[in-house]
Motif scaffolding. Structure first.
Motif, mmCIF file in Angstrom:
data_model
loop_
_atom_site.group_PDB
_atom_site.id
_atom_site.type_symbol
_atom_site.label_atom_id
_atom_site.label_comp_id
_atom_site.label_asym_id
_atom_site.label_seq_id
_atom_site.Cartn_x
_atom_site.Cartn_y
_atom_site.Cartn_z
ATOM 1 N N THR A 151 0.825 -1.202 0.000
ATOM 2 C CA THR A 151 0.000 0.000 0.000
ATOM 3 C C THR A 151 0.865 1.261 0.000
ATOM 4 O O THR A 151 0.542 2.249 -0.669
ATOM 5 N N PRO A 191 -8.577 8.799 -5.101
ATOM 6 C CA PRO A 191 -8.609 7.666 -6.058
ATOM 7 C C PRO A 191 -7.707 6.509 -5.639
ATOM 8 O O PRO A 191 -8.132 5.356 -5.673
ATOM 9 N N ILE A 192 -6.470 6.805 -5.234
ATOM 10 C CA ILE A 192 -5.574 5.715 -4.868
ATOM 11 C C ILE A 192 -5.958 5.139 -3.519
ATOM 12 O O ILE A 192 -5.729 3.945 -3.258
ATOM 13 N N THR A 195 -8.680 2.665 -4.248
ATOM 14 C CA THR A 195 -8.063 1.489 -4.875
ATOM 15 C C THR A 195 -7.377 0.619 -3.836
ATOM 16 O O THR A 195 -7.527 -0.612 -3.828
ATOM 17 N N LEU A 199 -8.364 -3.313 -2.872
ATOM 18 C CA LEU A 199 -7.369 -4.373 -3.042
ATOM 19 C C LEU A 199 -7.052 -5.055 -1.719
ATOM 20 O O LEU A 199 -6.964 -6.288 -1.642
ATOM 21 N N TYR A 256 -17.083 -3.230 -4.276
ATOM 22 C CA TYR A 256 -16.373 -3.004 -5.537
ATOM 23 C C TYR A 256 -17.205 -2.173 -6.514
ATOM 24 O O TYR A 256 -16.718 -1.191 -7.083
ATOM 25 N N GLN A 260 -16.319 1.531 -7.999
ATOM 26 C CA GLN A 260 -15.678 1.164 -9.253
ATOM 27 C C GLN A 260 -15.055 2.361 -9.967
ATOM 28 O O GLN A 260 -13.935 2.298 -10.468
ATOM 29 N N SER A 262 -13.926 5.220 -8.775
ATOM 30 C CA SER A 262 -12.716 5.688 -8.089
ATOM 31 C C SER A 262 -11.566 4.709 -8.259
ATOM 32 O O SER A 262 -10.397 5.114 -8.324
ATOM 33 N N ILE A 263 -11.869 3.412 -8.333
ATOM 34 C CA ILE A 263 -10.813 2.414 -8.540
ATOM 35 C C ILE A 263 -10.152 2.620 -9.888
ATOM 36 O O ILE A 263 -8.920 2.619 -10.013
ATOM 37 N N ILE A 264 -10.945 2.837 -10.930
ATOM 38 C CA ILE A 264 -10.404 3.057 -12.269
ATOM 39 C C ILE A 264 -9.567 4.330 -12.297
ATOM 40 O O ILE A 264 -8.480 4.371 -12.879
ATOM 41 N N GLY A 266 -7.994 5.627 -9.801
ATOM 42 C CA GLY A 266 -6.768 5.366 -9.050
ATOM 43 C C GLY A 266 -5.728 4.659 -9.874
ATOM 44 O O GLY A 266 -4.560 5.034 -9.878
ATOM 45 N N PHE A 267 -6.132 3.626 -10.637
ATOM 46 C CA PHE A 267 -5.187 2.926 -11.491
ATOM 47 C C PHE A 267 -4.684 3.837 -12.601
ATOM 48 O O PHE A 267 -3.501 3.823 -12.945
#
Length: 273
Positions: A151, A191-192, A195, A199, A256, A260, A262-264, A266-267
């Motif tokens: 992390t 965002p990160i 993520t 994870l 998830y 979703q 915010s996960i995208i 973050g990546f």
């Protein structure tokens, strides 16, 4: 104007094939979860008389209510500790350019290369000496230490892509480093952070070995360990197992899909940096 070419058609066929490969085990999972135990036909044949009794029996026989509560507590507390420690550690490591910063960063990254199985026995003995065996706090301490290096790595990559203009402006206004991080930097890390939350939550929620090791013999079991109770040496009720698996998947899927977007982001932010 875009033209529909053979390459586009080939990509569509490829994506459909990948989707079918991914969807196949999900189909088998759902198909057997709603199938009556008396139906012994092939798992590939669609269930003609679906039933929800498997879910009720799995919930009662596996004590999934208590297992879900234990998993939720361990996951939430562990993730909160990991996010707090990792974000605070990553901020100076990403902003300070001194030699000690690089040395500490390499030391933290060492935790990514060493398999946790190497420390399984010493950690077990330590938890035993502390009187934490059979307690959820043993899992919390284990997961907090295990997930911090990864992390922190995510946070450092994202922080290095963030400009310092906002922090400089906060410093001019009289903010300390802690106040700048709390009120300016950390909100920009959403965002990160999301993520990292997902994870880590998925990894902790689905872990089987650690709860089996540290909670063995106690009444506090997590979902994966509770589901393993349906598997016996001579008899395994696969209908109940698949029903219990579906129940255990629901909380993580809800989290998830809710996060979703915010996960995208973050990546994407991490890749851009």
């Amino acid at each position: 104007m875009n033209r529909y070419t053979r390459r586009t058609f080939g990509l569509e066929v490829l994506m459909v094939g990948i989707a079918l490969v991914v969807a196949f085990p999900v189909y088998v999972l759902v198909n057997l979860a709603v199938r009556p135990p008396s139906d012994t036909s092939s798992p590939l044949r669609p269930t003609l008389t679906p039933t929800l009794d498997n879910f009720t029996q799995a919930w009662q026989q596996g004590a999934l209510g208590g297992a879900l509560a234990n998993s939720a507590v361990v996951t939430v507390v562990s993730v909160l500790i990991v996010i707090a420690i990792s974000s605070l550690a990553a901020y100076p490591l990403a902003r300070v350019t001194a030699r000690w910063s690089r040395a500490v960063f390499l030391l933290i990254m060492l935790g990514l290369m060493l398999p946790f199985q190497l420390a399984a026995l010493p950690l077990y003995q330590t938890m035993r000496d502390l009187g934490l065996l059979g307690s959820a706090w043993a899992l919390v301490l284990f997961y907090a230490g295990l997930q911090v290096p990864f992390t922190t790595f995510l946070y450092i990559g994202f922080l290095r892509a963030l400009p310092r203009d906002f922090e400089d402006a906060a410093s001019i206004d009289g903010c300390t480093s802690w106040e700048a991080f709390r009120h300016v930097v950390f909100p920009m890390l959403k965002p990160i952070t999301v993520t990292a939350v997902v994870l880590n939550a998925v990894s902790i929620w689905n872990d089987f070995f650690t709860p089996l090791l540290y909670l063995s013999g106690s009444t506090q079991q997590t979902v994966p360990v509770a589901i393993s109770g349906f598997v016996g040496q001579y008899v395994s009720d696969w209908n109940l197992i698949f029903a219990a698996l579906l129940i255990s998947m629901i909380p993580i899927l809800i989290v998830y899909f809710a996060l979703q977007r915010s996960i995208i982001n973050g990546f994407a932010g991490g890749l851009k940096g």
